[in-house]
Scaffold this motif. Sequence first.
Motif, PDB file in Angstrom:
ATOM      1  N   SER A 135       0.806  -1.082  -0.203  1.00  0.00           N
ATOM      2  CA  SER A 135       0.330   0.205  -0.079  1.00  0.00           C
ATOM      3  C   SER A 135       1.010   1.193   0.438  1.00  0.00           C
ATOM      4  O   SER A 135       0.201   2.542  -0.362  1.00  0.00           O
ATOM      5  CB  SER A 135      -1.081   0.303   0.979  1.00  0.00           C
ATOM      6  N   TYR A 136       1.990   0.908   0.766  1.00  0.00           N
ATOM      7  CA  TYR A 136       2.800   2.206   0.490  1.00  0.00           C
ATOM      8  C   TYR A 136       3.318   2.856   1.570  1.00  0.00           C
ATOM      9  O   TYR A 136       1.970   2.403   2.151  1.00  0.00           O
ATOM     10  CB  TYR A 136       2.456   2.650  -0.990  1.00  0.00           C
ATOM     11  N   ARG A 137       4.070   3.834   1.986  1.00  0.00           N
ATOM     12  CA  ARG A 137       4.174   3.647   3.598  1.00  0.00           C
ATOM     13  C   ARG A 137       2.973   5.000   3.697  1.00  0.00           C
ATOM     14  O   ARG A 137       3.056   5.413   5.069  1.00  0.00           O
ATOM     15  CB  ARG A 137       5.429   3.859   3.891  1.00  0.00           C
ATOM     16  N   ARG A 138       2.788   5.947   2.854  1.00  0.00           N
ATOM     17  CA  ARG A 138       2.200   6.485   2.666  1.00  0.00           C
ATOM     18  C   ARG A 138       1.185   7.235   1.528  1.00  0.00           C
ATOM     19  O   ARG A 138       1.644   6.547   0.943  1.00  0.00           O
ATOM     20  CB  ARG A 138       2.539   8.280   3.619  1.00  0.00           C
ATOM     21  N   GLY A 139       0.220   7.942   2.025  1.00  0.00           N
ATOM     22  CA  GLY A 139      -0.664   8.656   0.990  1.00  0.00           C
ATOM     23  C   GLY A 139       0.040   9.777  -0.510  1.00  0.00           C
ATOM     24  O   GLY A 139       1.835  10.035   0.784  1.00  0.00           O
ATOM     25  N   GLY A 140      -0.189  10.266  -1.368  1.00  0.00           N
ATOM     26  CA  GLY A 140       0.504  11.092  -2.177  1.00  0.00           C
ATOM     27  C   GLY A 140       1.592  10.661  -2.471  1.00  0.00           C
ATOM     28  O   GLY A 140       2.014   9.636  -3.523  1.00  0.00           O
ATOM     29  N   TYR A 141       2.485  11.782  -3.407  1.00  0.00           N
ATOM     30  CA  TYR A 141       3.712  11.818  -4.532  1.00  0.00           C
ATOM     31  C   TYR A 141       4.568  10.792  -3.807  1.00  0.00           C
ATOM     32  O   TYR A 141       4.884  11.321  -2.908  1.00  0.00           O
ATOM     33  CB  TYR A 141       2.777  12.821  -5.742  1.00  0.00           C
ATOM     34  N   GLY A 142       5.186  10.348  -5.390  1.00  0.00           N
ATOM     35  CA  GLY A 142       6.774   9.857  -3.962  1.00  0.00           C
ATOM     36  C   GLY A 142       7.027   8.435  -5.132  1.00  0.00           C
ATOM     37  O   GLY A 142       6.888   7.256  -4.535  1.00  0.00           O
ATOM     38  N   ALA A 143       7.567   8.371  -6.428  1.00  0.00           N
ATOM     39  CA  ALA A 143       8.209   7.184  -6.930  1.00  0.00           C
ATOM     40  C   ALA A 143       8.780   6.552  -6.561  1.00  0.00           C
ATOM     41  O   ALA A 143       8.955   5.201  -6.620  1.00  0.00           O
ATOM     42  CB  ALA A 143       8.080   7.478  -8.789  1.00  0.00           C
ATOM     43  N   GLU A 144       9.674   6.958  -5.920  1.00  0.00           N
ATOM     44  CA  GLU A 144      11.173   6.610  -5.369  1.00  0.00           C
ATOM     45  C   GLU A 144      10.674   5.987  -3.955  1.00  0.00           C
ATOM     46  O   GLU A 144      10.820   5.029  -4.266  1.00  0.00           O
ATOM     47  CB  GLU A 144      11.965   7.158  -5.142  1.00  0.00           C
ATOM     48  N   MET A 145       9.474   6.557  -3.163  1.00  0.00           N
ATOM     49  CA  MET A 145       9.137   6.089  -2.146  1.00  0.00           C
ATOM     50  C   MET A 145       8.590   4.835  -2.418  1.00  0.00           C
ATOM     51  O   MET A 145       8.993   3.472  -1.871  1.00  0.00           O
ATOM     52  CB  MET A 145       8.684   7.307  -1.705  1.00  0.00           C
ATOM     53  N   ALA A 146       7.757   4.255  -3.593  1.00  0.00           N
ATOM     54  CA  ALA A 146       6.954   3.594  -3.555  1.00  0.00           C
ATOM     55  C   ALA A 146       7.572   1.867  -4.100  1.00  0.00           C
ATOM     56  O   ALA A 146       7.520   1.325  -4.178  1.00  0.00           O
ATOM     57  CB  ALA A 146       5.676   4.269  -4.548  1.00  0.00           C
ATOM     58  N   ALA A 147       8.936   2.647  -4.571  1.00  0.00           N
ATOM     59  CA  ALA A 147       9.527   1.857  -5.493  1.00  0.00           C
ATOM     60  C   ALA A 147      10.281   1.459  -4.333  1.00  0.00           C
ATOM     61  O   ALA A 147      10.736  -0.056  -4.376  1.00  0.00           O
ATOM     62  CB  ALA A 147      10.948   2.639  -6.528  1.00  0.00           C
ATOM     63  N   ARG A 148      10.728   1.892  -3.380  1.00  0.00           N
ATOM     64  CA  ARG A 148      11.986   1.516  -2.460  1.00  0.00           C
ATOM     65  C   ARG A 148      10.685   0.381  -1.708  1.00  0.00           C
ATOM     66  O   ARG A 148      10.588  -0.350  -0.612  1.00  0.00           O
ATOM     67  CB  ARG A 148      12.021   2.258  -1.329  1.00  0.00           C
ATOM     68  N   ASP A 149       9.380   1.067  -0.799  1.00  0.00           N
ATOM     69  CA  ASP A 149       8.260   0.037  -1.091  1.00  0.00           C
ATOM     70  C   ASP A 149       8.286  -1.015  -1.449  1.00  0.00           C
ATOM     71  O   ASP A 149       8.270  -2.261  -0.209  1.00  0.00           O
ATOM     72  CB  ASP A 149       7.355   1.144  -0.095  1.00  0.00           C
ATOM     73  N   THR A 150       8.209  -1.493  -2.143  1.00  0.00           N
ATOM     74  CA  THR A 150       7.641  -2.410  -2.983  1.00  0.00           C
ATOM     75  C   THR A 150       8.987  -3.954  -2.842  1.00  0.00           C
ATOM     76  O   THR A 150       8.529  -4.930  -3.360  1.00  0.00           O
ATOM     77  CB  THR A 150       7.219  -2.259  -4.972  1.00  0.00           C
ATOM     78  N   GLU A 151      10.299  -2.693  -2.691  1.00  0.00           N
ATOM     79  CA  GLU A 151      11.290  -3.767  -2.960  1.00  0.00           C
ATOM     80  C   GLU A 151      11.388  -4.402  -1.594  1.00  0.00           C
ATOM     81  O   GLU A 151      12.213  -5.498  -1.772  1.00  0.00           O
ATOM     82  CB  GLU A 151      12.638  -3.161  -3.745  1.00  0.00           C
ATOM     83  N   SER A 152      11.024  -3.258  -0.896  1.00  0.00           N
ATOM     84  CA  SER A 152      10.978  -4.009   0.927  1.00  0.00           C
ATOM     85  C   SER A 152      10.001  -5.519   0.741  1.00  0.00           C
ATOM     86  O   SER A 152      10.412  -6.456   1.880  1.00  0.00           O
ATOM     87  CB  SER A 152      11.227  -2.921   1.402  1.00  0.00           C
ATOM     88  N   LEU A 153       9.236  -5.599   0.283  1.00  0.00           N
ATOM     89  CA  LEU A 153       8.194  -6.425   0.449  1.00  0.00           C
ATOM     90  C   LEU A 153       8.399  -7.260  -0.199  1.00  0.00           C
ATOM     91  O   LEU A 153       8.167  -8.557   0.171  1.00  0.00           O
ATOM     92  CB  LEU A 153       6.912  -5.663  -0.292  1.00  0.00           C
ATOM     93  N   ARG A 154       9.866  -7.291  -1.193  1.00  0.00           N
ATOM     94  CA  ARG A 154       9.785  -8.862  -2.184  1.00  0.00           C
ATOM     95  C   ARG A 154      10.714  -8.863  -1.554  1.00  0.00           C
ATOM     96  O   ARG A 154      11.118 -10.059  -1.119  1.00  0.00           O
ATOM     97  CB  ARG A 154      10.577  -7.714  -3.692  1.00  0.00           C
ATOM     98  N   ARG A 155      11.723  -8.762  -0.382  1.00  0.00           N
ATOM     99  CA  ARG A 155      12.450  -9.183   0.506  1.00  0.00           C
ATOM    100  C   ARG A 155      12.023  -8.988   1.850  1.00  0.00           C
ATOM    101  O   ARG A 155      12.820 -10.982   2.336  1.00  0.00           O
ATOM    102  CB  ARG A 155      13.267  -7.765   0.788  1.00  0.00           C
ATOM    103  N   LEU A 156      11.450  -8.804   1.474  1.00  0.00           N
ATOM    104  CA  LEU A 156       9.743  -9.896   2.363  1.00  0.00           C
ATOM    105  C   LEU A 156       9.359 -10.446   2.830  1.00  0.00           C
ATOM    106  O   LEU A 156       9.852 -12.117   3.524  1.00  0.00           O
ATOM    107  CB  LEU A 156       8.817  -8.872   3.964  1.00  0.00           C
ATOM    108  N   PHE A 157       9.017 -10.844   1.030  1.00  0.00           N
ATOM    109  CA  PHE A 157       8.680 -11.811   0.760  1.00  0.00           C
ATOM    110  C   PHE A 157       9.860 -13.375   0.742  1.00  0.00           C
ATOM    111  O   PHE A 157       9.858 -14.221   0.818  1.00  0.00           O
ATOM    112  CB  PHE A 157       8.409 -11.867  -0.887  1.00  0.00           C
ATOM    113  N   VAL A 158      10.658 -12.796   0.019  1.00  0.00           N
ATOM    114  CA  VAL A 158      11.811 -13.871   0.413  1.00  0.00           C
ATOM    115  C   VAL A 158      12.437 -14.277   1.464  1.00  0.00           C
ATOM    116  O   VAL A 158      12.853 -15.753   2.147  1.00  0.00           O
ATOM    117  CB  VAL A 158      13.711 -13.408  -0.357  1.00  0.00           C
TER     118      VAL A 158
END
Length: 482
Positions: free
Chosen positions: A121-144
């Motif tokens: 869901s990303y860490r917050r609402g609002g704009y920020g492609a880098e923020m969303a990219a990092r949260d997506t990658e963080s979730l991938r690592r959590l899955f692993v």
Amino acid sequence: MGPASSGARLAGRYMRRAVVTLVALLALLGTGIPTATARSGPEPAACPAAIATAATCFAGRDTTGAYYSIAIPNEWNGSLVMHAHGGPDLEPADSDPQRSADDLERWTVMVREGYAWAGSSYRRGGYGAEMAARDTESLRRLFVREFGEPRKTLLHGQSWGGNIAAKIAEGFGTDAKSPYAGVLLTNGLLAGGSRGYDYRVDLRVVYQYYCGNHPRPTEPQYPLWMGLPAKATMTEDDLRGRLQECTGYASSPTERSAVQQRKLDEILAVTRIPERSLESHLKFATFTFRDIVHNRLGGRNPFSNLGVRYSGSRDDAALNAGVERFAADRSARRDLSYDSDPTGAVSVPVLTLHAIGDPTVFVEQEAAYRASLAGAGSGGYLVQTFTAEDEHSGLSDAEYANSIAALSSWVDTGRKPTPHSVAASCAAFDASYATGCFYRPDYAPASYASKVRPRPGGTQWPALTAKRAERWRQQGDVGIAP
């Protein structure tokens, strides 16, 4: 041990470990989203109805505060699809616990095709492609960590999520070697933030020229590039009321006044925005602009319309003399570009799917993306497909299933598909989904400048390159803060 039995074993381990937690969660919240605000590992959660008996689902909240959802099919093929959702959602300001659950329900097609699925869901609402990219990658690592390394990991981005996934494909937020084997971008905003919103900049100034009620002459004035003042109390209902007052857009043509019809015709002709999405684009040019300017860029202006020649009206000379003009703050333009503009420097297969009639993210953004990859020497990694559909938020499930299969096969075999081969393979999936295949394999979008008026001369922002992005990164304090 095969992927299917491995998935069942993983699911069983989590079911045994947390059966008491599951009962409590389901009693409190039917969606299966943890109610605690504390950061939590994946706990069992209720699956969407479409996969209720075909998968095991989990939910949690990561260390940044982002909620997430995960689904592992009982007959798991061993591969993972990481999903980057669109938006950006402005409310709530913090991570939305329902967003990833809703995304999973929307994308059960991936799970039905045998892929594990994970979305943040990303860490917050609002704009920020880098923020969303990092949260997506963080979730991938959590899955692993929690479920083991998938056979391969594919990345899917829809709408603004396409922008995010395009950045991740270039290594944004990941290690030096990309953990993603391939990327699927559907109806993606692929021109990046520094030019991908220019047509909404144009709408903002053209609308005000004709309507003069956003703001009204009796209200405090402000530069239109900021969308709204930071503390403005305007609501979406208020904005709809002003749009209706000026253009009668929500009324049938027979119920509009002659003045309303004329203004509506002029706005649509000049901006080239479809009537059915006029309200949506004006909302972006109001509330999303406010978020970008005030919450992400400290009040600095990243937008320019200097030198833009507007045409299509009954009196272009008067229009061009009367619209508000402004120049971007170069540091703001740089930060927005660094955060969201693709450089084109990809090194994994990228497949795109875009509706030709997309009324929200115009199909010409695909031309901008193609040019970025060509400029970076990465054009060989790109295959673009187009359909005759005219919606933005969702395309045919048969096409989504077909696209992820085509991408997966490309990754596994190294044989690059063509628009014609992708179109030909869709019928097999439509036999299951019965949602239709609408490919137009011979279609090629016109240039981005043919749809969105370029910012000419000295105000034209240069295309972001990997070298420029790296130089900015080394300078430090660049981009939009997470």
